[in-house]
Design an enzyme around this catalytic site. Structure first.
Site, PDB file in Angstrom:
ATOM      1  CE  LYS A   1      -0.989   0.062   4.988  1.00 23.60           C
ATOM      2  NZ  LYS A   1       0.156  -0.825   5.316  1.00 23.60           N
TER       3      LYS A   1
ATOM      4  NE  ARG B   1      -0.114   0.558  11.617  1.00 20.97           N
ATOM      5  CZ  ARG B   1       0.652   0.891  10.585  1.00 20.97           C
ATOM      6  NH1 ARG B   1       0.566   2.081  10.062  1.00 20.97           N
ATOM      7  NH2 ARG B   1       1.488   0.009  10.089  1.00 20.97           N
TER       8      ARG B   1
ATOM      9  NE  ARG C   1       8.951  -3.361   3.937  1.00 17.70           N
ATOM     10  CZ  ARG C   1       7.758  -2.936   4.339  1.00 17.70           C
ATOM     11  NH1 ARG C   1       6.960  -2.308   3.496  1.00 17.70           N
ATOM     12  NH2 ARG C   1       7.353  -3.137   5.569  1.00 17.70           N
TER      13      ARG C   1
ATOM     14  NE  ARG D   1       9.923  -0.837   7.854  1.00 18.62           N
ATOM     15  CZ  ARG D   1       8.622  -0.730   7.643  1.00 18.62           C
ATOM     16  NH1 ARG D   1       8.197  -0.214   6.511  1.00 18.62           N
ATOM     17  NH2 ARG D   1       7.753  -1.137   8.532  1.00 18.62           N
TER      18      ARG D   1
ATOM     19  NE  ARG E   1       5.606  -3.856  10.573  1.00 21.21           N
ATOM     20  CZ  ARG E   1       6.624  -4.387   9.886  1.00 21.21           C
ATOM     21  NH1 ARG E   1       7.657  -4.902  10.509  1.00 21.21           N
ATOM     22  NH2 ARG E   1       6.602  -4.401   8.591  1.00 21.21           N
TER      23      ARG E   1
HETATM   24  P1  ADP Z   1       3.843  -1.592   7.838  1.00 20.79           P
HETATM   25  O1  ADP Z   1       4.742  -1.759   6.670  1.00 20.79           O
HETATM   26  O2  ADP Z   1       3.996  -2.669   8.851  1.00 20.79           O
HETATM   27  O3  ADP Z   1       2.405  -1.356   7.439  1.00 20.79           O
HETATM   28  P2  ADP Z   1       4.397   1.222   8.564  1.00 20.79           P
HETATM   29  O4  ADP Z   1       5.629   1.641   7.858  1.00 20.79           O
HETATM   30  O5  ADP Z   1       3.114   1.784   8.087  1.00 20.79           O
HETATM   31  O6  ADP Z   1       4.369  -0.371   8.650  1.00 20.79           O
HETATM   32  O7  ADP Z   1       4.537   1.564  10.130  1.00 20.79           O
HETATM   33  C1  ADP Z   1       5.643   1.123  10.891  1.00 20.79           C
HETATM   34  C2  ADP Z   1       5.412   1.308  12.393  1.00 20.79           C
HETATM   35  O8  ADP Z   1       5.112   2.688  12.706  1.00 20.79           O
HETATM   36  C3  ADP Z   1       4.237   0.530  12.984  1.00 20.79           C
HETATM   37  O9  ADP Z   1       4.583  -0.795  13.279  1.00 20.79           O
HETATM   38  C4  ADP Z   1       3.916   1.368  14.235  1.00 20.79           C
HETATM   39  O10 ADP Z   1       4.822   1.131  15.281  1.00 20.79           O
HETATM   40  C5  ADP Z   1       4.148   2.792  13.764  1.00 20.79           C
HETATM   41  N1  ADP Z   1       2.908   3.433  13.248  1.00 20.79           N
HETATM   42  C6  ADP Z   1       2.702   3.879  11.984  1.00 20.79           C
HETATM   43  N2  ADP Z   1       1.486   4.410  11.843  1.00 20.79           N
HETATM   44  C7  ADP Z   1       0.872   4.307  13.053  1.00 20.79           C
HETATM   45  C8  ADP Z   1      -0.404   4.648  13.564  1.00 20.79           C
HETATM   46  N3  ADP Z   1      -1.351   5.217  12.782  1.00 20.79           N
HETATM   47  N4  ADP Z   1      -0.686   4.381  14.862  1.00 20.79           N
HETATM   48  C9  ADP Z   1       0.219   3.808  15.652  1.00 20.79           C
HETATM   49  N5  ADP Z   1       1.440   3.436  15.243  1.00 20.79           N
HETATM   50  C10 ADP Z   1       1.787   3.676  13.961  1.00 20.79           C
END
Ligand code: ADP
Length: 189
Positions: free
Chosen positions: A15, A90, A129, A135, A146
């Site tokens: 996404k 989220r 990735r 990362r 996650r």
């Molecule tokens: P993913 O690839 O797992 O979807 P993201 O890059 O979107 O991950 O987010 C990485 C991390 O940042 C999450 O695991 C969380 O710790 C934090 N995070 C991002 N967006 C939010 C949110 N809206 N609410 C709470 N934590 C968030």
């Protein structure tokens, strides 16, 4: 063309990639909360120091912390004419806060792009990735963590937005360009 868009889906579904393409090609201002938090951590900002422990252990940062960041951005000049939110909301609490913020602005969401793909496909993408980007939250344990956080806290948003008639499903299997075509036909239908 919708102007106020949320992208939703499990980790690894691509996404973020699609959000970037949409944002560049359709010139929609975009905030990616994951990128923003990782950058804050790398830069050692006060926000970064607050969220480091959560992000690096695969947990969600507290609703109040992330909501304040997103609210400030939504109130900024940049997001005035439209926006794309990647990684927010989220949780149901975040989605309710978003509704309140938009109500206050006399705005509303146009649609939620919900990215779906079979679990084995998304897991494979994540492990790849992890190898390429390195990362810090992409270790196998944290990927599993996650996913479980997603299922418990984020998946309920699917029904939340479906019941509001906002959900547009996009099948994420295929190449980046193939998925982008599906995104375009979903939002322009
Ligand atoms: P993913 O690839 O797992 O979807 P993201 O890059 O979107 O991950 O987010 C990485 C991390 O940042 C999450 O695991 C969380 O710790 C934090 N995070 C991002 N967006 C939010 C949110 N809206 N609410 C709470 N934590 C968030």
């Amino acid at each position: 063309m919708p102007k106020r868009i949320v992208v939703l889906g499990p980790p690894g579904v691509g996404k973020g990639t699609q959000a970037k393409l949409l944002s560049e090609r359709k010139r929609i201002p975009t905030i990616s909360t994951g990128d923003l938090l990782r950058k804050s951590i790398a830069d050692g900002t006060p926000l970064g120091n607050t969220v480091k422990e959560y992000v690096e252990s695969g947990k969600l940062v507290p609703d109040a912390v992330i909501t304040e960041v997103v609210e400030e951005w939504l109130d900024s000049e940049e997001a005035k004419e439209g926006f794309l939110l990647d990684g927010f909301p989220r949780t149901i609490a975040q989605a309710e806060s978003l509704e309140q913020i938009l109500n206050r602005q006399s705005q509303k969401l146009d649609c939620v792009l919900y990215f779906i793909a079979p679990l084995d496909v998304v897991k494979e993408r994540l492990f790849n990735r992890a190898k390429i980007e390195g990362r810090s939250d992409d270790t196998p344990e944290l990927i599993e963590k996650r996913f479980s956080v997603y299922r418990q806290q984020t998946e309920p948003l699917v029904e939340f937005y479906r019941s509001r008639g906002l959900l547009l499903e996009v099948d994420c299997t295929g190449s980046i360009e193939e998925v982008y075509e599906k995104v375009k036909s979903a939002i322009c239908s």
